[in-house]
Design an enzyme around this catalytic site. Structure first.
Site, PDB file in Angstrom:
ATOM      1  N   GLY A  31       0.842  -1.202   0.000  1.00 29.76           N
ATOM      2  CA  GLY A  31       0.000   0.000   0.000  1.00 29.76           C
ATOM      3  C   GLY A  31       0.867   1.239   0.000  1.00 29.76           C
ATOM      4  CB  SER A  35      -1.596   2.819   3.222  1.00 25.65           C
ATOM      5  OG  SER A  35      -0.547   1.870   3.271  1.00 25.65           O
ATOM      6  N   GLY A  36      -0.738   2.637   6.465  1.00 27.64           N
ATOM      7  CA  GLY A  36      -0.918   1.880   7.707  1.00 27.64           C
ATOM      8  C   GLY A  36      -0.293   0.500   7.677  1.00 27.64           C
ATOM      9  CB  SER A 105       5.463  -4.206  -2.957  1.00 26.13           C
ATOM     10  OG  SER A 105       4.466  -4.288  -1.984  1.00 26.13           O
TER      11      SER A 105
HETATM   12  N1  LIG Z   1      10.346   8.389  -3.330  1.00 23.98           N
HETATM   13  C1  LIG Z   1       9.788   7.653  -2.366  1.00 23.98           C
HETATM   14  N2  LIG Z   1       8.662   6.938  -2.627  1.00 23.98           N
HETATM   15  C2  LIG Z   1       8.111   6.193  -1.642  1.00 23.98           C
HETATM   16  N3  LIG Z   1       8.597   6.080  -0.386  1.00 23.98           N
HETATM   17  C3  LIG Z   1       9.713   6.775  -0.086  1.00 23.98           C
HETATM   18  C4  LIG Z   1      10.340   7.592  -1.050  1.00 23.98           C
HETATM   19  N4  LIG Z   1      11.442   8.157  -0.465  1.00 23.98           N
HETATM   20  C5  LIG Z   1      11.472   7.726   0.795  1.00 23.98           C
HETATM   21  N5  LIG Z   1      10.441   6.890   1.053  1.00 23.98           N
HETATM   22  C6  LIG Z   1      10.256   6.175   2.331  1.00 23.98           C
HETATM   23  O1  LIG Z   1      10.614   4.819   2.049  1.00 23.98           O
HETATM   24  C7  LIG Z   1       9.578   3.928   2.468  1.00 23.98           C
HETATM   25  C8  LIG Z   1       9.210   2.942   1.348  1.00 23.98           C
HETATM   26  O2  LIG Z   1      10.189   1.986   1.177  1.00 23.98           O
HETATM   27  P1  LIG Z   1       9.829   0.577   0.530  1.00 23.98           P
HETATM   28  O3  LIG Z   1      11.075  -0.234   0.601  1.00 23.98           O
HETATM   29  O4  LIG Z   1       8.620   0.020   1.200  1.00 23.98           O
HETATM   30  O5  LIG Z   1       9.466   0.969  -0.966  1.00 23.98           O
HETATM   31  S1  LIG Z   1       9.341   0.018  -2.256  1.00 23.98           S
HETATM   32  O6  LIG Z   1       8.532  -1.145  -1.870  1.00 23.98           O
HETATM   33  O7  LIG Z   1      10.699  -0.375  -2.672  1.00 23.98           O
HETATM   34  O8  LIG Z   1       8.676   0.845  -3.284  1.00 23.98           O
HETATM   35  C9  LIG Z   1       8.383   4.779   2.782  1.00 23.98           C
HETATM   36  O9  LIG Z   1       7.963   4.265   4.022  1.00 23.98           O
HETATM   37  P2  LIG Z   1       6.425   3.946   4.378  1.00 23.98           P
HETATM   38  O10 LIG Z   1       5.862   5.291   4.644  1.00 23.98           O
HETATM   39  O11 LIG Z   1       6.551   3.118   5.610  1.00 23.98           O
HETATM   40  O12 LIG Z   1       5.759   3.225   3.251  1.00 23.98           O
HETATM   41  C10 LIG Z   1       8.886   6.207   2.904  1.00 23.98           C
HETATM   42  O13 LIG Z   1       9.023   6.559   4.257  1.00 23.98           O
HETATM   43  N1  LIG Z   2      -5.276   1.087  11.536  1.00 23.33           N
HETATM   44  C1  LIG Z   2      -5.137   2.417  11.600  1.00 23.33           C
HETATM   45  N2  LIG Z   2      -6.189   3.196  11.927  1.00 23.33           N
HETATM   46  C2  LIG Z   2      -6.056   4.537  11.954  1.00 23.33           C
HETATM   47  N3  LIG Z   2      -4.909   5.214  11.677  1.00 23.33           N
HETATM   48  C3  LIG Z   2      -3.836   4.500  11.352  1.00 23.33           C
HETATM   49  C4  LIG Z   2      -3.894   3.071  11.281  1.00 23.33           C
HETATM   50  N4  LIG Z   2      -2.684   2.618  10.921  1.00 23.33           N
HETATM   51  C5  LIG Z   2      -1.906   3.713  10.766  1.00 23.33           C
HETATM   52  N5  LIG Z   2      -2.596   4.842  11.019  1.00 23.33           N
HETATM   53  C6  LIG Z   2      -2.068   6.216  10.924  1.00 23.33           C
HETATM   54  O1  LIG Z   2      -1.359   6.317   9.711  1.00 23.33           O
HETATM   55  C7  LIG Z   2      -0.011   6.728   9.940  1.00 23.33           C
HETATM   56  C8  LIG Z   2       0.911   5.940   9.006  1.00 23.33           C
HETATM   57  O2  LIG Z   2       0.924   4.595   9.408  1.00 23.33           O
HETATM   58  P1  LIG Z   2       2.133   3.634   9.048  1.00 23.33           P
HETATM   59  O3  LIG Z   2       1.819   2.332   9.665  1.00 23.33           O
HETATM   60  O4  LIG Z   2       3.434   4.286   9.389  1.00 23.33           O
HETATM   61  O5  LIG Z   2       1.971   3.527   7.445  1.00 23.33           O
HETATM   62  P2  LIG Z   2       2.948   2.911   6.354  1.00 23.33           P
HETATM   63  O6  LIG Z   2       3.796   1.874   7.033  1.00 23.33           O
HETATM   64  O7  LIG Z   2       2.025   2.321   5.335  1.00 23.33           O
HETATM   65  O8  LIG Z   2       3.730   4.079   5.837  1.00 23.33           O
HETATM   66  C9  LIG Z   2       0.257   6.448  11.412  1.00 23.33           C
HETATM   67  O9  LIG Z   2       1.140   7.409  11.942  1.00 23.33           O
HETATM   68  C10 LIG Z   2      -1.119   6.551  12.047  1.00 23.33           C
HETATM   69  O10 LIG Z   2      -1.364   7.901  12.411  1.00 23.33           O
END
Ligand SMILES: Nc1ncnc2c1ncn2[C@@H]1O[C@H](COP(=O)(O)OS(=O)(=O)O)[C@@H](OP(=O)(O)O)[C@H]1O
Ligand SMILES: Nc1ncnc2c1ncn2[C@@H]1O[C@H](COP(=O)(O)OP(=O)(O)O)[C@@H](O)[C@H]1O
Length: 205
Positions: A31, A35-36, A105
């Site tokens: 996601g 997204s969580g 992903s």
């Molecule tokens: N350009 C760009 N696009 C998306 N995300 C970015 C980018 N730069 C840094 N980040 C941070 O890196 C986390 C995503 O890494 P992933 O290894 O899950 O990405 S991927 O599956 O290879 O696309 C992602 O973490 P999550 O927020 O936990 O998803 C971001 O914090």
């Molecule tokens: N199940 C949930 N219900 C409500 N808010 C959530 C939930 N999961 C995450 N959040 C909110 O979304 C933000 C991002 O969550 P996170 O788990 O770090 O997302 P991701 O790993 O997809 O980047 C968290 O800081 C929290 O505020």
């Protein structure tokens, strides 16, 4: 490569899983950023761990500090990131664990390539389908703001694609309902497909 022959170990995945009272699988959370994924996977892992199951959580942010610290966010680097993660996850499933992973992903092809590493039923895709507007409003790391201002390039959902899963085993939108209900939905599913014995979860409630 052709001179390398696969060595079949004496103890197989099923025996390792039986020893731990579980059926080893990979739970693949996909996601948008925010997204969580990490929150849901972390809460599910905690519930499983506290019930005595054997788990490991692979998380994008953490893996990119070590195993994949040489990689960025071009589509090629994301492909390589997920190829490595898929292979590591496969070893961990082989070790008998319930493995959870939280990576954006973003493409169908990447996710299908990881799925293809596993026999039917061992790769469970969980689409964390929280809409982009909600993820952007949350913006816990301030990355969407930076992406909108052009400070970060190739940001998923803004300047790099996210292809929605077409046939995920489960879909959860974290902008609806609460975390406990979402975790219970996941636990019920894992019990129904006999990854875990639901009776072992009774202590939770
Ligand atoms: N350009 C760009 N696009 C998306 N995300 C970015 C980018 N730069 C840094 N980040 C941070 O890196 C986390 C995503 O890494 P992933 O290894 O899950 O990405 S991927 O599956 O290879 O696309 C992602 O973490 P999550 O927020 O936990 O998803 C971001 O914090
Ligand atoms: N199940 C949930 N219900 C409500 N808010 C959530 C939930 N999961 C995450 N959040 C909110 O979304 C933000 C991002 O969550 P996170 O788990 O770090 O997302 P991701 O790993 O997809 O980047 C968290 O800081 C929290 O505020």
């Amino acid at each position: 490569m052709t001179d390398i022959v696969w060595h079949q170990h004496v103890i197989d995945q099923a025996a390792r899983g039986d020893q731990k009272g579980q059926s080893p699988v990979l739970l693949w959370f996909t996601g948008l950023s925010g997204s969580g994924k990490s929150t849901l996977a972390g809460a599910l892992e905690r519930a499983l761990f506290e019930s005595g199951f054997h788990t490991y959580l692979l998380d994008g942010d953490n893996v990119r500090h070590g195993l994949c610290k040489d990689l960025g966010f071009s589509l090629e680097d994301r492909d390589e990131n997920l190829r490595r993660v898929g292979e590591v996850a496969k070893l961990m499933v082989d070790a008998g664990l319930v493995v959870l992973s939280a990576f954006i992903s973003p493409t169908l092809a990447e996710r299908e390539r990881v799925r293809a590493l596993f026999p039917e039923g061992k790769f469970i895709e969980i689409h964390v389908s929280t809409p982009l507007s909600v993820c952007e409003a949350r913006d816990p790391k301030g990355l969407y703001a930076k992406a909108r201002s052009g400070e970060i390039a190739n940001f998923t959902g803004i300047s790099s694609p996210y292809e929605q899963p077409l046939a995920a085993e489960l879909t959860i939108d974290t902008s609806k309902g609460d975390l406990t209900t979402q975790v219970n939905t996941l636990l019920d599913y894992l019990s129904a497909i006999q990854v875990i014995d639901g009776k072992q979860l009774s202590a939770l409630a």
